[in-house]
Design an enzyme around this catalytic site. Structure first.
Site, mmCIF file in Angstrom:
data_model
loop_
_atom_site.group_PDB
_atom_site.id
_atom_site.type_symbol
_atom_site.label_atom_id
_atom_site.label_comp_id
_atom_site.label_asym_id
_atom_site.label_seq_id
_atom_site.Cartn_x
_atom_site.Cartn_y
_atom_site.Cartn_z
ATOM 1 N N PRO A 1 0.910 -1.148 0.105
ATOM 2 C CA PRO A 1 0.079 -0.043 0.210
ATOM 3 C C PRO A 1 0.966 1.141 -0.067
ATOM 4 O O PRO A 1 0.592 2.389 -0.768
ATOM 5 C CB PRO A 1 -0.837 -0.123 1.263
ATOM 6 N N ALA B 1 4.292 1.189 -0.795
ATOM 7 C CA ALA B 1 5.436 1.069 -1.889
ATOM 8 C C ALA B 1 4.905 0.635 -2.991
ATOM 9 O O ALA B 1 4.849 -0.307 -3.326
ATOM 10 C CB ALA B 1 6.290 0.002 -0.788
ATOM 11 N N SER C 1 5.858 3.076 -6.698
ATOM 12 C CA SER C 1 6.828 3.723 -7.383
ATOM 13 C C SER C 1 8.201 3.431 -6.355
ATOM 14 O O SER C 1 9.387 3.364 -6.899
ATOM 15 C CB SER C 1 6.754 5.022 -7.669
ATOM 16 N N ILE D 1 -1.287 -7.403 -6.405
ATOM 17 C CA ILE D 1 -0.371 -8.659 -6.751
ATOM 18 C C ILE D 1 -1.124 -9.282 -7.906
ATOM 19 O O ILE D 1 -2.483 -9.940 -7.918
ATOM 20 C CB ILE D 1 -0.328 -9.607 -5.715
ATOM 21 N N THR D 2 -0.679 -9.393 -9.101
ATOM 22 C CA THR D 2 -1.224 -10.098 -10.441
ATOM 23 C C THR D 2 -1.224 -11.559 -10.029
ATOM 24 O O THR D 2 -0.164 -12.227 -9.475
ATOM 25 C CB THR D 2 -0.437 -9.763 -11.572
ATOM 26 N N ARG E 1 -17.371 0.541 -42.749
ATOM 27 C CA ARG E 1 -18.466 1.602 -42.324
ATOM 28 C C ARG E 1 -18.668 2.617 -43.378
ATOM 29 O O ARG E 1 -17.639 3.400 -43.757
ATOM 30 C CB ARG E 1 -18.201 2.377 -40.741
ATOM 31 N N ILE F 1 -12.315 6.394 -34.482
ATOM 32 C CA ILE F 1 -12.887 5.641 -35.695
ATOM 33 C C ILE F 1 -14.075 4.894 -35.903
ATOM 34 O O ILE F 1 -14.788 4.981 -36.742
ATOM 35 C CB ILE F 1 -11.618 5.086 -36.346
ATOM 36 N N GLU G 1 4.883 -2.034 -13.674
ATOM 37 C CA GLU G 1 6.255 -2.165 -13.926
ATOM 38 C C GLU G 1 6.990 -0.661 -13.974
ATOM 39 O O GLU G 1 7.770 -0.635 -15.074
ATOM 40 C CB GLU G 1 6.466 -3.122 -15.171
HETATM 41 C C1 LIG Z 1 -3.610 -4.153 -12.427
HETATM 42 C C2 LIG Z 1 -2.150 -4.029 -11.618
HETATM 43 C C3 LIG Z 1 -1.289 -5.220 -11.692
HETATM 44 C C4 LIG Z 1 -0.291 -4.993 -10.758
HETATM 45 N N1 LIG Z 1 0.593 -6.272 -10.514
HETATM 46 C C5 LIG Z 1 1.370 -6.292 -9.719
HETATM 47 C C6 LIG Z 1 2.284 -7.230 -9.334
HETATM 48 O O1 LIG Z 1 2.025 -8.395 -9.936
HETATM 49 N N2 LIG Z 1 3.429 -7.079 -8.340
HETATM 50 C C7 LIG Z 1 3.548 -6.006 -7.966
HETATM 51 O O2 LIG Z 1 4.455 -5.963 -7.050
HETATM 52 N N3 LIG Z 1 2.972 -4.828 -8.105
HETATM 53 C C8 LIG Z 1 1.881 -4.793 -8.974
HETATM 54 N N4 LIG Z 1 1.399 -3.841 -9.540
HETATM 55 C C9 LIG Z 1 1.682 -2.470 -8.621
HETATM 56 C C10 LIG Z 1 2.232 -1.450 -9.832
HETATM 57 O O3 LIG Z 1 3.554 -1.962 -10.214
HETATM 58 C C11 LIG Z 1 2.317 -0.125 -9.100
HETATM 59 O O4 LIG Z 1 0.771 0.457 -9.013
HETATM 60 C C12 LIG Z 1 3.035 0.937 -9.720
HETATM 61 O O5 LIG Z 1 4.467 0.639 -9.493
HETATM 62 C C13 LIG Z 1 2.677 2.272 -9.289
HETATM 63 O O6 LIG Z 1 2.893 2.306 -7.970
HETATM 64 P P1 LIG Z 1 1.663 2.894 -7.177
HETATM 65 O O7 LIG Z 1 0.434 2.653 -7.568
HETATM 66 O O8 LIG Z 1 1.897 3.044 -5.717
HETATM 67 O O9 LIG Z 1 1.825 4.627 -7.549
HETATM 68 P P2 LIG Z 1 2.572 5.689 -6.921
HETATM 69 O O10 LIG Z 1 3.854 5.428 -6.936
HETATM 70 O O11 LIG Z 1 1.829 6.354 -5.554
HETATM 71 O O12 LIG Z 1 2.371 6.993 -7.912
HETATM 72 C C14 LIG Z 1 1.428 7.740 -8.213
HETATM 73 C C15 LIG Z 1 1.838 8.862 -9.108
HETATM 74 O O13 LIG Z 1 3.095 9.743 -8.944
HETATM 75 C C16 LIG Z 1 4.145 9.468 -9.670
HETATM 76 N N5 LIG Z 1 5.227 9.381 -9.021
HETATM 77 C C17 LIG Z 1 5.779 8.533 -7.998
HETATM 78 N N6 LIG Z 1 7.127 8.747 -7.778
HETATM 79 C C18 LIG Z 1 7.501 9.575 -8.739
HETATM 80 C C19 LIG Z 1 8.829 10.245 -8.788
HETATM 81 N N7 LIG Z 1 9.935 9.817 -8.038
HETATM 82 N N8 LIG Z 1 8.877 11.200 -9.835
HETATM 83 C C20 LIG Z 1 8.052 11.448 -10.613
HETATM 84 N N9 LIG Z 1 6.715 10.941 -10.511
HETATM 85 C C21 LIG Z 1 6.313 10.081 -9.387
HETATM 86 C C22 LIG Z 1 3.742 8.212 -10.509
HETATM 87 O O14 LIG Z 1 4.399 7.992 -11.405
HETATM 88 C C23 LIG Z 1 2.324 8.330 -10.563
HETATM 89 O O15 LIG Z 1 1.637 9.216 -11.548
HETATM 90 C C24 LIG Z 1 -0.014 -3.930 -10.071
HETATM 91 C C25 LIG Z 1 -0.705 -2.720 -10.366
HETATM 92 C C26 LIG Z 1 -1.744 -2.738 -11.187
HETATM 93 C C27 LIG Z 1 -2.821 -1.603 -11.121
#
Ligand SMILES: Cc1cc2nc3c(=O)[nH]c(=O)nc-3n(C[C@H](O)[C@H](O)[C@H](O)COP(=O)(O)OP(=O)(O)OC[C@H]3O[C@@H](n4cnc5c(N)ncnc54)[C@H](O)[C@@H]3O)c2cc1C
Lengths: 384, 265
Positions: free
Chosen positions: A127, A129, A131, A156-157, A269, A339, A365
């Site tokens: 929650p 952790a 980016s 987590i996928t 179309r 389109i 990712e």
């Molecule tokens: C459908 C789905 C499947 C997923 N599957 C997996 C999985 O299998 N395993 C797993 O571990 N994770 C998984 N994830 C997690 C995914 O990797 C994260 O959602 C992603 O890394 C972004 O983290 P966050 O959602 O916490 O966004 P945040 O990190 O909170 O980011 C919010 C916004 O702030 C921006 N931001 C954050 N830091 C910076 C920075 N330093 N500079 C500029 N902008 C920044 C981001 O770009 C974004 O626009 C999944 C997510 C989804 C939605």
């Protein structure tokens, strides 16, 4: 320089597409709407060898390189990203086991994936952790010959359908280096104290299962540690280039699927007494969509090629490919809906689904912003 | 035991196309394995997989180099090796008739000496539906056409087959080996080539054979049939749409059916 695919690569593309057209396309809408994991389709895909195709041959895979993986991913995602992800993610997290695992771990955890008996996942995000991967707080403590794990993983996928997960845990909170002190530990879903809560209401890739995982005093034997204690994050990082290239390939697939459907619809179309493809405005859209998709594809293939042939240029390229291709996918899917006009706004046309599915490629990712940070860091030579 | 499967790459025409002389212009064609041959290949591979003895499955095709891509997909599905017959003398032939195909395939059978030959019922390009039976007659094998179930007793030298006859009638019969069976679609569920199979197929043999390799000359491909014209048939729209609610539509349908003679004594 050689831009042509080998006979084998062309055959892969053709047969995977045939599989997707016959087995995935007819049920894609249904699974999307129901947010249901397509276990039956994944099982069929495993018969063909699509799950864990990059695993070594002795563990049931085909030993595919990144480029072949990209081709498989592209074709599946061109037909349906949701089910495509279910198939290509069946072995998520296995890279660590393949590269750093013991023979025993490989025997136990790899063949069930290629045989279609099990599905796995990589549990990193939490929650707090996303980016910032280094803020992982799920804690693993040694107790005798066991690890005791506590914490929560988010997004987590395969979370609620997976049989085991490679979980990024904090094993030494006192480590000096912010990248040290983490370890990758395999946790089976049937361990006491493990629970998964499926996340519903996703905008796209709704066939793919996503869940929140809770670890409440989960005990696993010490031999479930993958690689070296304290090296978890550094082990994980080795594969960022590959996994980002794979997401770029997903995006290329989505763009390709959107391009194909838009072209078909433009021919079919009719308005003002002729097909809408006769209008230059539509022609230009089609030209731009196909051009952007091809550019994204070439960048992705180059990144995939670099995984196997040129490590030096790889990190920036993988981020460029991921960042660029995911933008192309969202733009091209948007234009494909345009389109289609009103018909593209409802779910009896695939472009509606592709439009929703495309967005995730800019988020997981590593978000688009994070990819740009990496590219800039590489350019400016700021190191890691 | 050896099973020989005849396979053919056929062209599929896109919905909108143009003609170029006596053929459909190349850009409107997609090449693929003939649908019936998919089932023949699957049947042969299943025979090999289910047998305790060594069974070699060999595919034979008459086709240009381009067809290797398609034939290789059969190798990827489990066929052991392939033979491809082609010759300059075939290059200019628009339509290879059943007699010519029979002469070429007979020569291959003589070479390979199989216990069982499987062909598709027909090819979906020229749809003669005769090659299998004609081949059986030429090589003096027993035969059964339009087989939709097969239970092979290799030790007993018998193939128990179910044949599809006209009007939904089926026949159960025994055919002594060596035999030619023409395989109907639906007899099995053709598999997808596995990714491993595709990799292995890259190093399987596709042996090219010219007419002279088969002890034949250009006379063997002379055809009694000559293609004189190719045209698009006029499509007549014969669909009638009924308007109104269900009751009105049913009444209109009844009228039409009565006019057509339905219910007349
Ligand atoms: C459908 C789905 C499947 C997923 N599957 C997996 C999985 O299998 N395993 C797993 O571990 N994770 C998984 N994830 C997690 C995914 O990797 C994260 O959602 C992603 O890394 C972004 O983290 P966050 O959602 O916490 O966004 P945040 O990190 O909170 O980011 C919010 C916004 O702030 C921006 N931001 C954050 N830091 C910076 C920075 N330093 N500079 C500029 N902008 C920044 C981001 O770009 C974004 O626009 C999944 C997510 C989804 C939605």
């Amino acid at each position: 320089m050689d831009y042509s695919l080998s006979d084998e690569q062309r055959a892969i593309r053709e047969e995977v597409r045939r599989f997707a057209e016959n087995e995935v396309a007819p049920v894609a809408g249904e699974y999307d709407e129901a947010e249901k994991y397509p276990a039956e389709v994944v099982r069929k895909a495993s018969e063909m060898g699509l799950t864990g195709a990059h695993f070594p041959v002795e563990y049931g895979g085909v030993g595919y390189s990144s480029l072949e993986n990209a081709l498989v991913t592209e074709e599946l995602f061109a037909v349906d990203p949701g089910i495509g992800l279910c198939i290509t993610s069946a072995g998520f997290g296995a890279e660590a086991i393949i590269s750093f695992g013991t023979d025993d771990q490989k025997e136990r955890f790899l063949p069930p994936i290629t045989e279609g008996e099990s599905v796995m996942g990589a549990a990193i995000s939490e929650p707090q952790a996303g980016s910032d991967v280094t803020s992982v707080r799920t804690r693993a403590e040694k107790d005798g010959d066991e690890w005791v794990i506590n914490g929560t993983k988010m997004w987590i996928t395969n979370g609620s359908v997976g049989d085991y997960f490679v979980v990024m845990c904090q094993t030494d909170p006192d480590a000096d280096d912010r990248y040290a002190g983490f370890s990758q530990i395999i946790v089976e879903a049937d361990r006491d104290g493990f629970s998964a809560d499926k996340i519903t209401g996703k905008m796209g890739i709704r066939a793919s299962d996503t869940a929140e995982l809770v670890f409440d005093d989960v005990r696993v034997p010490e031999e479930n540690l993958v690689g070296t204690e304290g090296m978890g994050f550094l082990q994980l990082m080795q594969f960022f280039d590959e996994t980002r290239t794979a997401v770029a390939a997903q995006a290329v697939g989505i763009a390709k699927g959107a391009c194909e459907r838009a072209l078909d619809y433009a021919k079919e179309r009719e308005q003002f007494g002729r097909s809408i493809g006769d209008f230059q405005a539509i022609q230009h859209k089609l030209a731009e969509m196909h051009t952007a998709t091809e550019a994204a594809r070439q960048l992705t293939y180059k990144s995939a090629w670099s995984v196997d042939n040129d490590e030096d240029q790889l990190t920036a390229l993988a981020s460029m490919a991921k960042e660029f291709a995911s933008n192309v996918a969202t733009d091209v899917a948007d234009e494909a809906v345009q389109i289609h006009g009103g018909a593209g706004f409802v779910n009896d046309h695939d472009v509606e689904r592709l439009y929703r599915d495309a967005k995730i490629t800019q988020i997981y990712e590593g978000t688009t912003e994070i990819q740009k940070n990496i590219i800039a860091r590489e350019l400016l030579g700021k190191g890691f | 035991m050896k099973v020989l499967v005849t396979v053919k790459e056929v062209a599929e025409v896109e919905e909108d196309f143009e003609l170029d002389g006596l053929r459909v212009a190349d850009q409107y064609l997609d090449y693929d394995l003939n649908e019936w041959d998919e089932y023949a290949v699957e049947e042969a591979v299943q025979i090999a997989e289910e047998s305790d003895d060594d069974v070699e499955v060999v595919a034979v095709t008459i086709g240009p180099e381009r067809s290797e891509e398609t034939i290789r997909m059969a190798l990827a599905k489990g066929v052991d090796r392939a033979v491809r017959v082609w010759d300059d003398a075939l290059d200019g032939v628009d339509l290879l008739d059943v007699g010519a195909k029979t002469r070429l395939l007979s020569a291959v059978v003589e070479d390979e000496d199989p216990d069982l030959v499987l062909t598709g019922v027909q090819a979906n390009d020229d749809s003669f539906g005769a090659t299998g039976v004609s081949l059986a007659s030429a090589i003096d094998f027993e035969w059964a056409a339009v087989v939709n179930a097969l239970d092979l007793d290799a030790d007993g030298g018998v193939a128990n087959v179910r044949r599809e006859l006209e009007g939904g009638v089926e026949e159960l019969t025994e055919v002594d080996l060596p035999a030619v069976l023409t395989i109907q679609t639906g007899i099995n569920e053709p598999r997808y080539a596995s990714l491993r199979g595709i990799r292995q197929a890259q190093s399987k043999e596709i042996k090219p054979l010219a007419l002279s390799d088969l002890g034949l000359d250009a006379a063997a491909v002379e055809s009694d049939l000559v293609l004189t014209d190719v045209y698009e048939p006029e499509t007549e729209s014969a669909a009638t749409y009924f308007e109104g609610d269900a009751g009105e539509q049913a009444a209109e349908l009844a009228t039409v059916l009565r006019e057509k003679g339905v219910g007349a004594q």
